[in-house]
Design a protein around this motif. Structure first.
Motif, mmCIF file in Angstrom:
data_model
loop_
_atom_site.group_PDB
_atom_site.id
_atom_site.type_symbol
_atom_site.label_atom_id
_atom_site.label_comp_id
_atom_site.label_asym_id
_atom_site.label_seq_id
_atom_site.Cartn_x
_atom_site.Cartn_y
_atom_site.Cartn_z
ATOM 1 N N PHE A 1 1.071 9.951 -4.746
ATOM 2 C CA PHE A 1 1.140 11.234 -4.050
ATOM 3 C C PHE A 1 2.497 11.933 -4.142
ATOM 4 O O PHE A 1 2.584 13.135 -3.898
ATOM 5 C CB PHE A 1 0.775 11.050 -2.577
ATOM 6 C CG PHE A 1 -0.595 10.463 -2.362
ATOM 7 C CD1 PHE A 1 -1.692 10.963 -3.045
ATOM 8 C CD2 PHE A 1 -0.783 9.405 -1.497
ATOM 9 C CE1 PHE A 1 -2.956 10.421 -2.860
ATOM 10 C CE2 PHE A 1 -2.052 8.855 -1.299
ATOM 11 C CZ PHE A 1 -3.132 9.363 -1.990
ATOM 12 N N THR B 1 0.823 4.310 -2.753
ATOM 13 C CA THR B 1 0.531 5.714 -2.441
ATOM 14 C C THR B 1 1.742 6.604 -2.702
ATOM 15 O O THR B 1 1.583 7.779 -3.020
ATOM 16 C CB THR B 1 0.057 5.863 -0.977
ATOM 17 O OG1 THR B 1 1.035 5.312 -0.093
ATOM 18 C CG2 THR B 1 -1.260 5.128 -0.765
ATOM 19 N N ALA C 1 -0.628 3.924 5.339
ATOM 20 C CA ALA C 1 -1.279 3.932 4.029
ATOM 21 C C ALA C 1 -2.287 2.803 3.929
ATOM 22 O O ALA C 1 -2.168 1.768 4.594
ATOM 23 C CB ALA C 1 -0.235 3.810 2.919
ATOM 24 N N GLU D 1 -3.107 8.032 2.375
ATOM 25 C CA GLU D 1 -1.906 8.001 3.203
ATOM 26 C C GLU D 1 -2.021 9.119 4.221
ATOM 27 O O GLU D 1 -2.424 10.241 3.885
ATOM 28 C CB GLU D 1 -0.636 8.145 2.385
ATOM 29 C CG GLU D 1 0.632 8.030 3.251
ATOM 30 C CD GLU D 1 1.907 7.861 2.442
ATOM 31 O OE1 GLU D 1 2.996 7.891 3.069
ATOM 32 O OE2 GLU D 1 1.834 7.718 1.209
ATOM 33 N N GLU E 1 -5.446 11.700 -0.413
ATOM 34 C CA GLU E 1 -6.435 10.768 -0.966
ATOM 35 C C GLU E 1 -6.455 10.825 -2.488
ATOM 36 O O GLU E 1 -6.383 11.897 -3.096
ATOM 37 C CB GLU E 1 -7.838 11.089 -0.439
ATOM 38 C CG GLU E 1 -8.918 10.173 -1.013
ATOM 39 C CD GLU E 1 -10.332 10.582 -0.623
ATOM 40 O OE1 GLU E 1 -11.252 9.756 -0.763
ATOM 41 O OE2 GLU E 1 -10.514 11.744 -0.198
ATOM 42 N N TYR E 2 -6.587 9.641 -3.080
ATOM 43 C CA TYR E 2 -6.860 9.497 -4.517
ATOM 44 C C TYR E 2 -7.991 8.490 -4.628
ATOM 45 O O TYR E 2 -7.948 7.417 -4.020
ATOM 46 C CB TYR E 2 -5.619 8.989 -5.259
ATOM 47 C CG TYR E 2 -5.843 8.745 -6.728
ATOM 48 C CD1 TYR E 2 -5.667 9.768 -7.661
ATOM 49 C CD2 TYR E 2 -6.235 7.493 -7.194
ATOM 50 C CE1 TYR E 2 -5.880 9.551 -9.017
ATOM 51 C CE2 TYR E 2 -6.458 7.270 -8.539
ATOM 52 C CZ TYR E 2 -6.272 8.293 -9.455
ATOM 53 O OH TYR E 2 -6.498 8.065 -10.798
ATOM 54 N N GLN F 1 -8.892 13.689 -6.286
ATOM 55 C CA GLN F 1 -7.720 13.630 -5.430
ATOM 56 C C GLN F 1 -7.609 14.929 -4.640
ATOM 57 O O GLN F 1 -8.171 15.955 -5.032
ATOM 58 C CB GLN F 1 -6.442 13.430 -6.250
ATOM 59 C CG GLN F 1 -6.092 14.597 -7.155
ATOM 60 C CD GLN F 1 -4.779 14.373 -7.894
ATOM 61 O OE1 GLN F 1 -4.323 13.245 -8.048
ATOM 62 N NE2 GLN F 1 -4.165 15.458 -8.344
ATOM 63 N N ILE G 1 -5.154 0.927 0.876
ATOM 64 C CA ILE G 1 -5.841 0.844 -0.417
ATOM 65 C C ILE G 1 -7.178 0.165 -0.170
ATOM 66 O O ILE G 1 -7.227 -0.949 0.366
ATOM 67 C CB ILE G 1 -5.037 0.034 -1.452
ATOM 68 C CG1 ILE G 1 -3.636 0.625 -1.616
ATOM 69 C CG2 ILE G 1 -5.780 -0.012 -2.780
ATOM 70 C CD1 ILE G 1 -3.617 2.007 -2.221
ATOM 71 N N ASN H 1 0.822 -1.207 0.000
ATOM 72 C CA ASN H 1 0.000 0.000 0.000
ATOM 73 C C ASN H 1 0.855 1.256 0.000
ATOM 74 O O ASN H 1 0.560 2.241 -0.680
ATOM 75 C CB ASN H 1 -0.906 -0.010 1.233
ATOM 76 C CG ASN H 1 -2.003 -1.048 1.129
ATOM 77 O OD1 ASN H 1 -2.248 -1.590 0.059
ATOM 78 N ND2 ASN H 1 -2.672 -1.321 2.227
ATOM 79 N N SER H 2 1.935 1.271 0.807
ATOM 80 C CA SER H 2 2.776 2.457 0.889
ATOM 81 C C SER H 2 3.491 2.723 -0.422
ATOM 82 O O SER H 2 3.680 3.883 -0.815
ATOM 83 C CB SER H 2 3.788 2.307 2.030
ATOM 84 O OG SER H 2 4.583 1.145 1.852
ATOM 85 N N ALA I 1 -7.257 5.250 -2.422
ATOM 86 C CA ALA I 1 -5.915 5.150 -1.847
ATOM 87 C C ALA I 1 -5.727 6.314 -0.893
ATOM 88 O O ALA I 1 -6.012 7.468 -1.247
ATOM 89 C CB ALA I 1 -4.863 5.192 -2.951
#
Length: 477
Positions: free
Chosen positions: A11, A7, A176, A166, A41-42, A64, A178, A3-4, A164
């Motif tokens: 980002f 993101t 983070a 973070e 956020e996305y 986003q 997802i 996840n990190s 997504a």
């Protein structure tokens, strides 16, 4: 891919922002604060509606942005923007730091991390072609219309999200997540002898569409919507008055969610505007009543690996055997009340500050067979499905409309009724629970919860239970 890592691409690599410089901006903005964070956020989302035999709407959206928050005591400064840039974050920091002028707080420790993942990273919007989605909706429409000649209208919808997030804090701490989310819903209108009735059913959760759109699964959803509509064709006016009510398992937990759950959120209790304020450790429900909020359930609609402040979610016991044990807490209210955050800090999007919210809230099962509970009632109401409702958090009073309910006569389920509403007081009605079934069931994954102008996905559930002396509003003469 973690996840990190995902993101980081969205980002930082994609936007050209530097993680170190952004962390420095967050540290500057939160100087003297008690708490705070940068929320990135996305989101991609889609919705399709098939109505009256044709595709009526199809929407796809990408959004986003960021939200920056500084908390001083119980005051929060919040700024947000759709522009993901260091300049925009710097401007936001200059705004939010004004709440810390002269405060000199000590920044709270960051949430402890977790490696637990309650759902996959898949993007459900990419797993199925658009044409296949349209064909699926058309197939469901044709299936329902072919099942019964009384069907006059069918609406089928499909909705999906891929989010997504973070959360960044001073010192470089980050968390983070997802989050996939899908839902399918079928609504049916039937007509017989000039009378029209409707039924609706849906399912969903944090996974790809595939789990719910197999022919067997979507047929079950469609059949249930049609069944409810046909049942309502034979409904008679609902009786009115004070009577014994038996609530069915699963979705009727929405009444528990509204009439009791909101009153157990931390902010209402800190401000003493909840009917449960000041009652920690005291009996607030009948023996046998245990209510939990569990955000750790795999793939469930209300579940989160971490909340929107970066705190891992938990299984929080709210009421245990009738005794009030705890509240659902975000970081700010937990700190002000001297309690632990429970992973219930949630927000609709980057444009909203987090507040204490439910995840999956339900009552645990008891030891009674559902049939025994029905058989114990001479005259009463069996409520199986609910529509909209209203609740007053301070008093606990609520009004809820039943979309499927039946008379109980001499221990047997009798005629379906139309126009029944349940009117009561959540905290008081919990004390009137006399029988709890062994059939605890969660809803099928369609719940949404509104609070402070924000909507978030949630889960509800309960077993069959008998409640004494509940007021039923009806239409019978």
């Amino acid at each position: 891919m973690s996840n990190s890592a995902t993101t980081n691409q969205l980002f930082f690599e994609h936007t050209g922002m530097d993680r170190g410089r952004v962390t420095g901006l967050v540290e500057e903005a939160l100087g003297g604060a008690d708490d705070g964070e940068l929320f990135l956020e996305y989101r991609q989302s889609e919705s399709l509606l098939f109505d009256d035999g044709q595709l009526k709407s199809a929407n796809f959206d990408t959004a986003q942005g960021f939200g920056l928050r500084a908390v001083a005591d119980e005051t929060a400064g919040y700024a947000h923007a759709t522009e993901l840039s260091e300049d925009a974050i710097k401007r936001a920091g200059q705004t939010v730091k004004t709440v810390c002028n002269g405060h000199g707080g000590t920044l709270a420790e960051a949430p402890k991390g977790t490696n637990v993942k309650l759902y996959g990273d898949m993007n459900p919007l990419q797993g199925m072609a658009f044409d296949a989605k349209v064909k699926l909706l058309g197939d469901i429409d044709a299936y329902v219309r072919g099942k019964d000649p009384r069907v006059k209208q069918v609406s089928v919808s499909l909705a999906g999200n891929w989010q997504a997030v973070e959360i960044l804090r001073p010192g470089g701490h980050s968390a983070a997540d997802i989050r996939p989310l899908v839902r399918i819903n079928v609504s049916v209108v039937v007509e017989q002898d000039g009378r029209m009735e409707s039924g609706s059913f849906g399912a969903g959760g944090r996974a790809e569409y595939a789990q719910w759109i197999t022919p067997e699964n979507w047929a079950n959803i469609a059949d249930e919507a049609l069944r409810q509509a046909i049942v309502n064709l034979d409904s008679v006016p609902a009786p009115a008055g004070e009577m014994t009510v038996v609530l069915g398992p699963g979705w009727p937990g929405v009444l528990l969610h509204e009439a009791v759950g909101h009153g157990l959120e931390g902010d209402f209790n800190r401000k003493k505007t909840s009917a449960f304020a000041g009652l920690l450790g005291e009996r607030v429900a009948a023996k046998g009543v245990t209510v939990v909020d569990d955000g750790t359930m795999q793939d469930r609609r209300g579940s989160l690996s971490i909340d929107d402040e970066g705190t891992p979610t938990s299984n929080t016991v709210l009421i245990e055997d009738g005794i009030l044990k705890g509240f659902m807490q975000d970081r700010m209210n937990a700190r002000l009340m001297g309690m632990e955050a429970t992973g219930n800090g949630r927000r609709q999007s980057y444009a909203h500050a987090p507040v204490p919210r439910m995840t999956n809230t339900y009552m645990l099962g008891g030891d009674m067979e559902p049939e025994e509970i029905i058989q114990s009632v001479k005259n009463g109401l069996y409520a199986v499905n609910f529509g909209g409702g209203q609740v007053d958090i301070t008093s606990g009073k609520y009004v809820f409309s039943c979309t499927e309910a039946y008379k109980i006569e001499d221990g047997k389920i009798a005629a379906p009724v139309k126009g029944a509403t349940l009117i009561g007081n959540g905290p008081e009605d919990l004390k009137r629970v006399t029988m709890i079934g062994n059939d605890m069931k969660l809803d099928t994954g369609v719940g949404m919860c509104g609070k402070d102008g924000q909507s978030v996905p949630v889960g509800v559930g309960q077993p069959t239970m008998r409640i004494e002396n509940l007021t039923v509003g009806g239409t019978a003469a």
